[in-house]
Design an enzyme around this catalytic site. Structure first.
Site, PDB file in Angstrom:
ATOM      1  CG  HIS A  65      16.841  -4.191   7.007  1.00 20.04           C
ATOM      2  ND1 HIS A  65      17.773  -4.465   5.885  1.00 20.04           N
ATOM      3  CD2 HIS A  65      17.108  -3.420   7.875  1.00 20.04           C
ATOM      4  CE1 HIS A  65      18.972  -3.558   6.664  1.00 20.04           C
ATOM      5  NE2 HIS A  65      18.550  -3.137   7.708  1.00 20.04           N
TER       6      HIS A  65
ATOM      7  CG  HIS B  78      18.653  -3.555  12.652  1.00 20.75           C
ATOM      8  ND1 HIS B  78      19.872  -3.473  12.591  1.00 20.75           N
ATOM      9  CD2 HIS B  78      18.072  -3.143  11.398  1.00 20.75           C
ATOM     10  CE1 HIS B  78      20.116  -2.830  11.485  1.00 20.75           C
ATOM     11  NE2 HIS B  78      19.056  -2.542  10.822  1.00 20.75           N
TER      12      HIS B  78
ATOM     13  CB  CYS C 180      20.847   2.504  12.166  1.00 21.22           C
ATOM     14  SG  CYS C 180      20.438   3.974  11.343  1.00 21.22           S
TER      15      CYS C 180
HETATM   16  P1  HMG Z   1      22.875  17.119   3.570  1.00 16.58           P
HETATM   17  O1  HMG Z   1      23.913  17.685   4.505  1.00 16.58           O
HETATM   18  O2  HMG Z   1      21.177  17.479   4.057  1.00 16.58           O
HETATM   19  O3  HMG Z   1      23.115  17.131   2.088  1.00 16.58           O
HETATM   20  O4  HMG Z   1      22.671  15.515   3.888  1.00 16.58           O
HETATM   21  P2  HMG Z   1      23.382  18.434   1.101  1.00 16.58           P
HETATM   22  O5  HMG Z   1      23.101  17.849  -0.323  1.00 16.58           O
HETATM   23  O6  HMG Z   1      22.932  19.465   1.909  1.00 16.58           O
HETATM   24  O7  HMG Z   1      24.998  18.296   1.177  1.00 16.58           O
HETATM   25  C1  HMG Z   1      25.840  18.620   2.321  1.00 16.58           C
HETATM   26  C2  HMG Z   1      27.134  18.201   1.863  1.00 16.58           C
HETATM   27  O8  HMG Z   1      27.321  16.771   1.709  1.00 16.58           O
HETATM   28  C3  HMG Z   1      27.796  18.624   0.559  1.00 16.58           C
HETATM   29  O9  HMG Z   1      28.983  18.899   0.763  1.00 16.58           O
HETATM   30  C4  HMG Z   1      27.558  17.727  -0.353  1.00 16.58           C
HETATM   31  O10 HMG Z   1      28.330  17.674  -1.406  1.00 16.58           O
HETATM   32  C5  HMG Z   1      27.781  16.413   0.522  1.00 16.58           C
HETATM   33  P3  HMG Z   1      29.789  20.336   1.048  1.00 16.58           P
HETATM   34  O11 HMG Z   1      29.211  21.168  -0.022  1.00 16.58           O
HETATM   35  O12 HMG Z   1      29.388  20.688   2.478  1.00 16.58           O
HETATM   36  O13 HMG Z   1      31.208  20.005   1.246  1.00 16.58           O
HETATM   37  N1  HMG Z   1      27.026  15.160   0.093  1.00 16.58           N
HETATM   38  C6  HMG Z   1      27.523  14.321  -0.055  1.00 16.58           C
HETATM   39  N2  HMG Z   1      28.870  13.604  -0.167  1.00 16.58           N
HETATM   40  C7  HMG Z   1      29.015  12.359  -0.650  1.00 16.58           C
HETATM   41  N3  HMG Z   1      28.158  11.706  -1.002  1.00 16.58           N
HETATM   42  C8  HMG Z   1      26.907  11.998  -0.936  1.00 16.58           C
HETATM   43  C9  HMG Z   1      26.668  13.284  -0.790  1.00 16.58           C
HETATM   44  N4  HMG Z   1      25.274  14.004  -0.562  1.00 16.58           N
HETATM   45  C10 HMG Z   1      25.666  15.159  -0.129  1.00 16.58           C
HETATM   46  N5  HMG Z   1      25.890  11.380  -1.340  1.00 16.58           N
HETATM   47  C11 HMG Z   1      22.537  13.288   3.029  1.00 16.58           C
HETATM   48  C12 HMG Z   1      21.994  14.669   3.032  1.00 16.58           C
HETATM   49  C13 HMG Z   1      21.508  12.239   2.823  1.00 16.58           C
HETATM   50  C14 HMG Z   1      23.536  13.161   2.074  1.00 16.58           C
HETATM   51  C15 HMG Z   1      23.131  12.825   4.505  1.00 16.58           C
HETATM   52  O14 HMG Z   1      22.162  13.037   5.347  1.00 16.58           O
HETATM   53  C16 HMG Z   1      23.842  11.577   4.617  1.00 16.58           C
HETATM   54  O15 HMG Z   1      24.483  11.292   4.199  1.00 16.58           O
HETATM   55  N6  HMG Z   1      22.910  10.829   5.666  1.00 16.58           N
HETATM   56  C17 HMG Z   1      23.816   9.460   5.817  1.00 16.58           C
HETATM   57  C18 HMG Z   1      22.386   8.613   6.233  1.00 16.58           C
HETATM   58  C19 HMG Z   1      22.976   7.175   6.281  1.00 16.58           C
HETATM   59  O16 HMG Z   1      23.926   6.527   5.794  1.00 16.58           O
HETATM   60  N7  HMG Z   1      22.266   6.331   7.636  1.00 16.58           N
HETATM   61  C20 HMG Z   1      22.654   5.084   7.770  1.00 16.58           C
HETATM   62  C21 HMG Z   1      22.062   4.128   6.567  1.00 16.58           C
HETATM   63  S1  HMG Z   1      20.494   3.904   6.464  1.00 16.58           S
HETATM   64  C22 HMG Z   1      20.066   2.611   7.546  1.00 16.58           C
HETATM   65  O17 HMG Z   1      20.893   2.122   8.012  1.00 16.58           O
HETATM   66  C23 HMG Z   1      18.665   2.045   7.623  1.00 16.58           C
HETATM   67  C24 HMG Z   1      18.795   0.717   6.721  1.00 16.58           C
HETATM   68  O18 HMG Z   1      19.502  -0.255   7.028  1.00 16.58           O
HETATM   69  C25 HMG Z   1      17.339   0.244   6.807  1.00 16.58           C
HETATM   70  C26 HMG Z   1      16.873  -0.011   8.310  1.00 16.58           C
HETATM   71  O19 HMG Z   1      17.395  -0.560   9.112  1.00 16.58           O
HETATM   72  O20 HMG Z   1      15.733   0.540   8.607  1.00 16.58           O
HETATM   73  C27 HMG Z   1      18.703   1.044   5.267  1.00 16.58           C
HETATM   74 MG    MG Z   2      19.497  -1.469   8.867  1.00 10.89          MG
END
Ligand code: HMG
Ligand code: MG
Length: 314
Positions: free
Chosen positions: A214, A216, A247
């Site tokens: 994967h 970029h 990202c």
């Molecule tokens: P957090 O704030 O630590 O989570 O986030 P939490 O469990 O404390 O929850 C906080 C709030 O988020 C709560 O809502 C939860 O309900 C909600 P509130 O009570 O405050 O209203 N929540 C959610 N809502 C919807 N769906 C969920 C969810 N989980 C919690 N699944 C968390 C932790 C992981 C959720 C957060 O950090 C997050 O969403 N991060 C997103 C990271 C992301 O998407 N990054 C981009 C993708 S990764 C990438 O691109 C790399 C990759 O391509 C590979 C590469 O290139 O290397 C894959």
């Molecule tokens: Mg990626």
């Protein structure tokens, strides 16, 4: 050429996992409707892609661009034989992904502590604990789980990342039951020798058939790096139509290597993908028009200028 030596052992078929609708669109500044996202997924499937990451069930506050992934899944016209997957970082995300009808989910870890904290707000160890719950629930429902290891070639916060840390994350994800782990060069800093060093270290823990690449394309190294991985027998590649993406938690990172460029290279080398390059390029221009965005695929740009197809060996 050394790659040909691996053709028999590793096969002539390369599996492409399309990232455009998730890794691509998660980074778009402008709003993209669920109808356009689903239209992209449908066109990708019609181009022959059989593995499509169609969305992401993460926190909408962290990545608002993916907040409507359930609507995207609902709007897709499913083609038989195509696997539509989604990111699910925790049980909340997993339940949402299942409710939306994802065929497969993906959990995403990092090889760098700093990136893990920035991306998913927890340590690597805590993330593995969360993924344990996701993997157990997925196993109970017969849903395959893919894993990612981000920052395998370098980290925007930490800098160098030891290959041992990448291999450790691979080992943990496989132990949880991930059927495949995709090695992420999140910020596109790798070069071929480093890529082979890291992948060779991972191959001490995993079969080539359990690994994916994967990459970029931030520094324009992705095709060369993929070739380096193909030489090691790895036959699964993540790519993004028109090179869309980046990202949100890796500032400056550009999109995945473009699917068109990967397909052109593989077909030119006599490897099969099952993808129709002309339809893929039509899809590439379609999504760029929808987004009002420049096409980042060299092959798509070349085809638009009617450059003859001279790179295919007999
Ligand atoms: P957090 O704030 O630590 O989570 O986030 P939490 O469990 O404390 O929850 C906080 C709030 O988020 C709560 O809502 C939860 O309900 C909600 P509130 O009570 O405050 O209203 N929540 C959610 N809502 C919807 N769906 C969920 C969810 N989980 C919690 N699944 C968390 C932790 C992981 C959720 C957060 O950090 C997050 O969403 N991060 C997103 C990271 C992301 O998407 N990054 C981009 C993708 S990764 C990438 O691109 C790399 C990759 O391509 C590979 C590469 O290139 O290397 C894959
Ligand atoms: Mg990626």
């Amino acid at each position: 050429m050394s790659l040909l030596q691996h053709k028999d052992a590793s096969g002539n078929t390369v599996s492409i996992v399309e990232m455009g609708a998730r890794d691509g669109l998660q980074n778009e500044a402008a709003h993209v409707s669920a109808i356009i996202k689903a239209g992209l997924v449908d066109r990708l499937a019609a181009s022959g892609l059989q593995r499509i990451e169609a969305g992401s069930f993460v926190s909408p506050r962290w990545v608002p661009q993916m907040a409507d992934s359930a609507d995207v899944f609902a709007a897709i016209t499913r083609l038989p034989g195509v696997r539509y997957s989604a990111l699910a970082p925790n049980m909340h995300g997993f339940e949402r992904a299942v409710a939306a009808g994802a065929d497969e989910v993906a959990v995403f870890a990092a090889a760098s502590e700093a990136f893990s904290q920035k991306n998913i707000n927890c340590s690597i160890r805590e993330s593995i604990q969360r993924f344990t719950d996701v993997c157990e629930a997925a196993r109970a429902r017969g849903i395959p789980v893919r894993g990612y290891v981000s920052c395998a070639m370098g980290c925007p916060y930490q800098g160098k990342v030891p290959a041992d840390d990448v291999a450790m994350a691979v080992t943990e994800l496989l132990a949880l039951g991930c059927y495949e782990v995709s090695i992420g060069d999140t910020i596109g800093v790798g070069t071929p020798v480093l890529v082979q060093q890291v992948l060779n270290r991972c191959l001490q823990q995993a079969q080539a058939s359990q690994l994916a690449m994967h990459f970029h394309d931030t520094y324009g190294q992705a095709l060369a790096n993929l070739l380096a991985g193909l030489e090691l027998g790895i036959r699964t590649i993540d790519a993004s139509i028109a090179g869309l993406g980046g990202c949100p938690y890796a500032k400056g990172a550009s999109g995945n290597v473009s699917t068109e460029d990967v397909v052109y290279m593989l077909h030119g080398m006599g490897l099969d993908t099952g993808i129709d390059l002309d339809r893929l390029i039509d899809t590439s221009y379609w999504i760029c028009t929808q987004l009002g965005r420049r096409n980042m695929s060299r092959v798509a740009l070349a085809r638009a200028g009617s450059v003859p197809d001279e790179g295919t060996c007999a």
